[in-house]
Design an enzyme around this catalytic site. Structure first.
Site, PDB file in Angstrom:
ATOM      1  N   ILE A 282      29.963 -26.287  44.342  1.00 40.28           N
ATOM      2  CA  ILE A 282      30.184 -25.302  45.409  1.00 40.28           C
ATOM      3  C   ILE A 282      30.363 -26.009  46.753  1.00 40.28           C
ATOM      4  O   ILE A 282      29.465 -26.704  47.208  1.00 40.28           O
ATOM      5  CB  ILE A 282      28.993 -24.328  45.498  1.00 40.28           C
ATOM      6  CG1 ILE A 282      28.855 -23.562  44.183  1.00 40.28           C
ATOM      7  CG2 ILE A 282      29.167 -23.375  46.653  1.00 40.28           C
ATOM      8  CD1 ILE A 282      27.583 -22.768  44.094  1.00 40.28           C
ATOM      9  N   ASP A 326      62.492 -19.110  78.182  1.00 37.07           N
ATOM     10  CA  ASP A 326      63.123 -18.658  79.419  1.00 37.07           C
ATOM     11  C   ASP A 326      63.421 -19.878  80.265  1.00 37.07           C
ATOM     12  O   ASP A 326      62.785 -20.911  80.104  1.00 37.07           O
ATOM     13  CB  ASP A 326      62.133 -17.801  80.218  1.00 37.07           C
ATOM     14  CG  ASP A 326      62.014 -16.410  79.663  1.00 37.07           C
ATOM     15  OD1 ASP A 326      63.006 -15.915  79.128  1.00 37.07           O
ATOM     16  OD2 ASP A 326      60.923 -15.832  79.787  1.00 37.07           O
ATOM     17  N   ASP A 611      58.388 -12.895  79.853  1.00 42.46           N
ATOM     18  CA  ASP A 611      57.525 -12.539  80.975  1.00 42.46           C
ATOM     19  C   ASP A 611      57.709 -11.095  81.427  1.00 42.46           C
ATOM     20  O   ASP A 611      56.834 -10.509  82.021  1.00 42.46           O
ATOM     21  CB  ASP A 611      57.747 -13.502  82.150  1.00 42.46           C
ATOM     22  CG  ASP A 611      59.233 -13.710  82.458  1.00 42.46           C
ATOM     23  OD1 ASP A 611      60.054 -12.939  81.911  1.00 42.46           O
ATOM     24  OD2 ASP A 611      59.566 -14.621  83.224  1.00 42.46           O
ATOM     25  N   ASP A 615      60.175  -7.586  77.472  1.00 39.47           N
ATOM     26  CA  ASP A 615      60.107  -8.702  76.529  1.00 39.47           C
ATOM     27  C   ASP A 615      59.121  -8.459  75.400  1.00 39.47           C
ATOM     28  O   ASP A 615      59.126  -9.186  74.406  1.00 39.47           O
ATOM     29  CB  ASP A 615      59.716 -10.002  77.256  1.00 39.47           C
ATOM     30  CG  ASP A 615      60.873 -10.576  78.049  1.00 39.47           C
ATOM     31  OD1 ASP A 615      62.021 -10.249  77.692  1.00 39.47           O
ATOM     32  OD2 ASP A 615      60.638 -11.307  79.013  1.00 39.47           O
TER      33      ASP A 615
HETATM   34  P1  ATP Z   1      64.920 -16.076  82.969  1.00 44.12           P
HETATM   35  O1  ATP Z   1      65.409 -15.054  82.014  1.00 44.12           O
HETATM   36  O2  ATP Z   1      65.251 -17.463  82.579  1.00 44.12           O
HETATM   37  O3  ATP Z   1      63.525 -15.907  83.435  1.00 44.12           O
HETATM   38  P2  ATP Z   1      66.152 -14.885  85.279  1.00 44.12           P
HETATM   39  O4  ATP Z   1      65.078 -14.835  86.277  1.00 44.12           O
HETATM   40  O5  ATP Z   1      67.499 -15.288  85.757  1.00 44.12           O
HETATM   41  O6  ATP Z   1      65.883 -15.926  84.189  1.00 44.12           O
HETATM   42  P3  ATP Z   1      66.228 -12.083  85.240  1.00 44.12           P
HETATM   43  O7  ATP Z   1      65.019 -11.965  86.060  1.00 44.12           O
HETATM   44  O8  ATP Z   1      66.463 -11.161  84.113  1.00 44.12           O
HETATM   45  O9  ATP Z   1      66.288 -13.497  84.585  1.00 44.12           O
HETATM   46  O10 ATP Z   1      67.454 -12.009  86.235  1.00 44.12           O
HETATM   47  C1  ATP Z   1      68.758 -11.842  85.790  1.00 44.12           C
HETATM   48  C2  ATP Z   1      69.735 -11.902  86.935  1.00 44.12           C
HETATM   49  O11 ATP Z   1      69.475 -10.810  87.800  1.00 44.12           O
HETATM   50  C3  ATP Z   1      69.588 -13.148  87.814  1.00 44.12           C
HETATM   51  O12 ATP Z   1      70.352 -14.197  87.364  1.00 44.12           O
HETATM   52  C4  ATP Z   1      70.046 -12.655  89.158  1.00 44.12           C
HETATM   53  O13 ATP Z   1      71.445 -12.710  89.252  1.00 44.12           O
HETATM   54  C5  ATP Z   1      69.639 -11.196  89.151  1.00 44.12           C
HETATM   55  N1  ATP Z   1      68.350 -11.025  89.841  1.00 44.12           N
HETATM   56  C6  ATP Z   1      67.209 -11.657  89.612  1.00 44.12           C
HETATM   57  N2  ATP Z   1      66.229 -11.208  90.401  1.00 44.12           N
HETATM   58  C7  ATP Z   1      66.766 -10.248  91.160  1.00 44.12           C
HETATM   59  C8  ATP Z   1      66.260  -9.370  92.162  1.00 44.12           C
HETATM   60  N3  ATP Z   1      65.001  -9.397  92.546  1.00 44.12           N
HETATM   61  N4  ATP Z   1      67.129  -8.496  92.714  1.00 44.12           N
HETATM   62  C9  ATP Z   1      68.396  -8.448  92.323  1.00 44.12           C
HETATM   63  N5  ATP Z   1      68.929  -9.226  91.394  1.00 44.12           N
HETATM   64  C10 ATP Z   1      68.133 -10.132  90.812  1.00 44.12           C
END
Ligand code: ATP
Length: 882
Positions: A282, A326, A611, A615
């Protein structure tokens, strides 16, 4: 409970004697004293006594109890005492371990507990959710977990998923207005929010009306099951294995018993054989050792910034062959700084914006107004992209407070990563201006006009071409580009998605987000470990590819795919391309699920970071869902099985190394325990077949199995990771722990130790004293297993592994040696453990016979393993520290 839905928000605020600036320090103290922490009291836990009793449910323990009874019947009182003492000790250990595991689960839970944003004394704070009190003003944004019940006092398109409470999977739109009714169902209380629901969209301010047990969740909390510690696949396999082993032991015991009877051995003596065999076979310490090594592994990972929420993930990590990560913040630093700006038809540096120029000034206004972030005295709160824009204002001596006070926000459509846009409405110089900022490619075809210092005019193809070229130029340098537009609205109204059209172009602002310094090395490690790193980002394809190239994710022959291109591919087409795609750009969260699925269909184990609020499904779908501790939404943390407290890609690779190491160590510990048991079984079987006396008393075997064997087993579990652990390919998740080679090694090593134990037994028997023979067999088996601890540290010889590189293995050996010698030489212990004093020659032969198996195994390893390059086991990483 009060019906706050039927009160206006003003009345509700009055009730708690607060305004939108939140509680004062005194009010906070009073409220906390009155209502306590925002926690649910858990369902009454199992009492320690019950947990203690549960330890006896095990079949193996039942066999031990039978052994105890047989000892009693044979008049072997010392043995009986020791066996029962061991059974009780074992149960106490089991109970302590159970309680400890619960505590460590609790502390892990506390590490991953949600935070909440509140306004107190006019300032915004982020605090642990347990510190939220009634009367607090809570800020809710998309991705947040609602941590208390509350009345809405401001809502900007706030949408909340309350499925945890109501079962309704559609998000509910929330508003501030009073509901004039006496009774309203929970799902219809649209001016209230409830603890445990998720904010899926928009923004809002909430007055907290109930916390802890005084929430709707608290009402049903008594129905909630306590969270049970889940077992890992390995633990399940081992439990299963133990059960099967117990049955096999029973059968063999019965056979041995029958054989003894057949030879006319007295019944009680025959029983002693069967009992010795059962106790030898055991593996009493097995499951505790696995739990301890797993727990040590999770502690180490937590120190290295990876919090394991689900213990299964420790094992799963070792099998990961795809990491979907990401870009922003995980592979890059998420420290955005604005660089070049294209406005009024020319490209200028951030510092060169000229506020005398009307277009430049409008662009900066848009950047600050269409923005939720703040930077007060270096305290940056909000999305780094937006913080960069606020900081751009600071370069030009404009503070966001001043601009936002002057041109108040009237309406808004918040940013979301599917739409990739954000819009806000303001009254500026008598006009209603809607600013929209977002991804350039999303805005391009919605632009009809352009503003230059010469005035407003229709945009021409040449204008567009110049803007497109500029965007490409900036993106190719790895810069993130945001486009800024505006339009004039005839009247104030709620903004809808249809309004996001017919824009006037103001400019492009580019920003740099440099890769993390450690990303490139971590990517290299990944690739050499047979793991494919993939970048999945919402960012532009060109920007993403530029960064991916810099850190080594995008190599020659690899391709980058955009979300739209992905949509056009059939599953078969995607399947064909899959191996070559290293970057997915402009993706939305739904694409992530498709990518995970595609890889899983190929039989791969996928780790996926996330994030955002959307997601969660992808995190759940992946084998190891990884959330970001700093920037991640509470929703993503909730869905993940691991949280990175530093948001860093390199931490994932470290966690994978740890996962592989923990698994390898557990495997080695198990090998150590099983091969040792094997040698005991062989010795007893041999004696039974050869019609010799029983070689061991049950106490001997219990002493070895529970005491001297446990220490090296834990030391093996603490073996540091090999430097080249990341040169191995990922483990096949379907591979059983008991592989052919593994079982062969157990059998070979067990046989060797068994043979030398039998030799020792014969040496003892040659003195004509059965007790001396038994003492010889016991001491040799015990010592040989202590030496064997060094063999099981790894595949290589002890010299290849580093003689002193695992100090715990020496401590374990030293302690075991001490215990054995105490039993051999201290008279009261001699009695208790049924040991006879031996002369110097016999003691010397014990040491020699116990050492020989290890000597042979080490020589064997030096010949076969040390010179095999593929199995090289350098030891350069630090050992586990506690
Ligand atoms: P990851 O997916 O790698 O975290 P990410 O931050 O680019 O990248 P999202 O946050 O989905 O992903 O943003 C997608 C797109 O939206 C960006 O590339 C940008 O052009 C636009 N974006 C991001 N933040 C803003 C915001 N606060 N206001 C307006 N447009 C934004």
């Amino acid at each position: 409970m009060e019906k706050f839905f039927s009160k206006s928000s003003k009345e509700a605020l009055k009730k708690f004697n607060v305004n939108k600036n939140g509680l004062s320090k005194d009010q906070l103290k009073n409220s906390l004293e009155k209502h306590g922490y925002n926690e649910l009291t858990e369902k009454k836990k199992k009492s320690i006594f019950i947990v203690f009793l549960e330890q006896f449910k095990d079949l193996l323990v039942a066999i031990l109890i039978i052994a105890g009874i047989v000892s009693m019947a044979t008049g072997n009182s010392e043995s009986t005492i020791v066996i029962f003492a061991v059974i009780i000790m074992n149960a106490i250990l089991g109970t302590v371990q159970n309680v400890k595991a619960e505590q460590s689960l609790k502390s892990l839970k506390a590490l991953s507990a949600p935070n909440a944003k509140v306004i107190r004394d006019g300032f915004k704070y982020e605090i642990p959710s347990r510190e939220v009190v009634p009367g607090d003003i809570l800020i809710l944004e998309a991705g947040d977990l609602v941590v208390a019940d509350g009345r809405i006092i401001e809502s900007y398109s706030l949408k909340i998923n309350e499925s945890a409470l109501t079962g309704e999977s559609e998000a509910v739109e929330k508003f501030e207005e009073v509901i004039k009714a006496d009774e309203v169902a929970l799902g219809d209380q649209k001016n209230m929010v409830f603890s445990s629901s998720l904010v899926t969209y928009g923004r809002g301010l909430i007055l907290v009306t109930g916390t802890g047990m005084n929430t709707e969740l608290g009402k049903i909390a008594t129905l909630m099951e306590q969270t049970k510690e889940k077992k890992t696949p390995l633990q399940i396999t081992l439990d299963d294995f133990s059960k099967k082993l117990a049955l096999i032991i029973l059968v063999i015991c019965i056979l041995v018993f029958g054989l003894s009877l057949y030879r006319n051995t007295p019944i009680l003596d025959s029983l002693m054989f069967a009992v010795a065999l059962a106790v030898a076979a055991i593996p009493e310490a097995l499951s505790s050792i696995v739990t301890i090594v797993l727990a040590l592994g999770t502690q180490k990972m937590a120190k290295e910034n990876a919090i394991i929420k689900n213990i299964k993930a420790v094992e799963g990590l070792g099998c990961v062959s795809i990491i979907c990560s990401d870009k922003t913040g995980t592979l890059t630093q998420n420290k955005m700084t604005t660089k070049q700006i294209y406005t009024d038809t020319s490209l200028v540096e951030s510092e060169e914006l000229n506020l005398e120029n009307e277009v430049h000034a409008s662009l900066l206004n848009a950047a600050i107004l269409c923005n939720d972030s703040t930077n007060v005295d270096g305290n940056e709160i909000g999305d780094p992209t937006e913080v960069a824009l606020v900081n751009l204002g600071h370069i030009h001596s404009l503070t966001e407070q001043e601009v936002r006070e002057k041109y108040k926000r009237l309406k808004e459509i918040p940013f979301d990563s599917d739409r990739k846009l954000m819009s806000t409405l303001h009254e500026i110089n008598g006009e209603l201006i809607m600013y929209t900022k977002g991804a350039f490619d999303v805005l391009l075809n919605r632009i009809t006009h352009i503003k230059t210092s010469e005035g407003l005019r229709k945009i021409t193809d040449a204008d567009k071409a110049k803007i497109v070229d500029t965007n490409r130029y900036l993106s190719e340098n790895g810069l993130r580009v945001l486009a800024f537009t505006y339009k004039v609205l005839p009247e104030e109204k709620e903004l809808t998605l249809e309004d996001e059209n017919d824009f006037v172009f103001l400019g492009l602002i580019s920003m740099i987000d440099p890769p993390r310094i450690e990303s490139a090395d971590a990517v290299k490690d990944c690739i050499s470990a047979g793991i494919k790193p993939i970048m999945i980002t919402g960012d532009h394809k060109i920007t993403a590819s530029a960064i991916a190239k810099q850190i080594g994710i995008l190599k020659d022959g690899d391709i980058a795919l955009e979300g739209l291109e992905l949509d056009k591919l059939s599953d078969e087409e995607l399947n064909e391309k899959l191996d070559h795609v290293s970057v997915y750009a402009r993706v939305s969260p739904e694409h992530k699920i498709r990518i995970v699925n595609a890889w899983q269909n190929k039989g791969k184990i996928v780790a996926m970071t996330g994030d955002g609020v959307n997601d969660a499904p992808a995190l759940k779908q992946s084998d190891i869902g990884i959330a970001m501790g700093i920037t991640g939404t509470e929703v993503s943390k909730d869905a993940a099985s691991m949280i990175l407290t530093d948001d860093n890609f390199a931490t994932i690779v470290k966690a994978i190394t740890n996962g592989r190491n923990v698994y390898a160590n557990i495997k080695n510990s198990i090998k150590f325990l099983l091969s040792g048991n094997m040698s005991g079984i062989l010795a007893v079987l041999y004696a039974s077949i050869a019609a010799l006396p029983v070689p061991f008393a049950p106490v001997h075997l219990l002493f070895i199995n529970l005491l001297t064997d446990s220490l090296p087993a834990i030391a093996i579990g603490m073996e540091r990771s090999r430097k080249d652990l990341l040169k191995d390919k990922p483990r096949d998740s379907k591979e059983s722990i008991l592989t052919k080679d593994y079982v062969k090694e157990i059998a070979f090593e067990g046989l060797l130790i068994g043979i030398f134990t039998i030799i020792a037994f014969h040496v003892g028997l040659s003195t004509g004293n059965e007790h001396a023979a038994s003492t010889m067999a016991f001491a040799t088996l015990c010592l040989a297993r202590l030496f064997h601890g060094f063999n099981c540290r790894g595949k290589k010889s002890i010299f290849g592994l580093g003689v002193f590189s695992n100090k715990f293995s020496w401590y374990a050996f030293g302690a075991g040696l001490l215990f054995l010698n105490l039993v051999l030489f201290v008279p009261p212990l001699q009695n208790l453990f049924e040991v006879t004093p031996l002369d110097g020659t016999l003691i010397a032969s014990i040491y020699l016979l116990a050492f020989l198996p290890t000597f042979i195994i080490q020589i064997f390893k030096i010949i076969t393993k040390d010179f095999d390059k593929n199995e090289a086991e350098n030891t350069a990483n630090e050992p586990l520290k506690f």
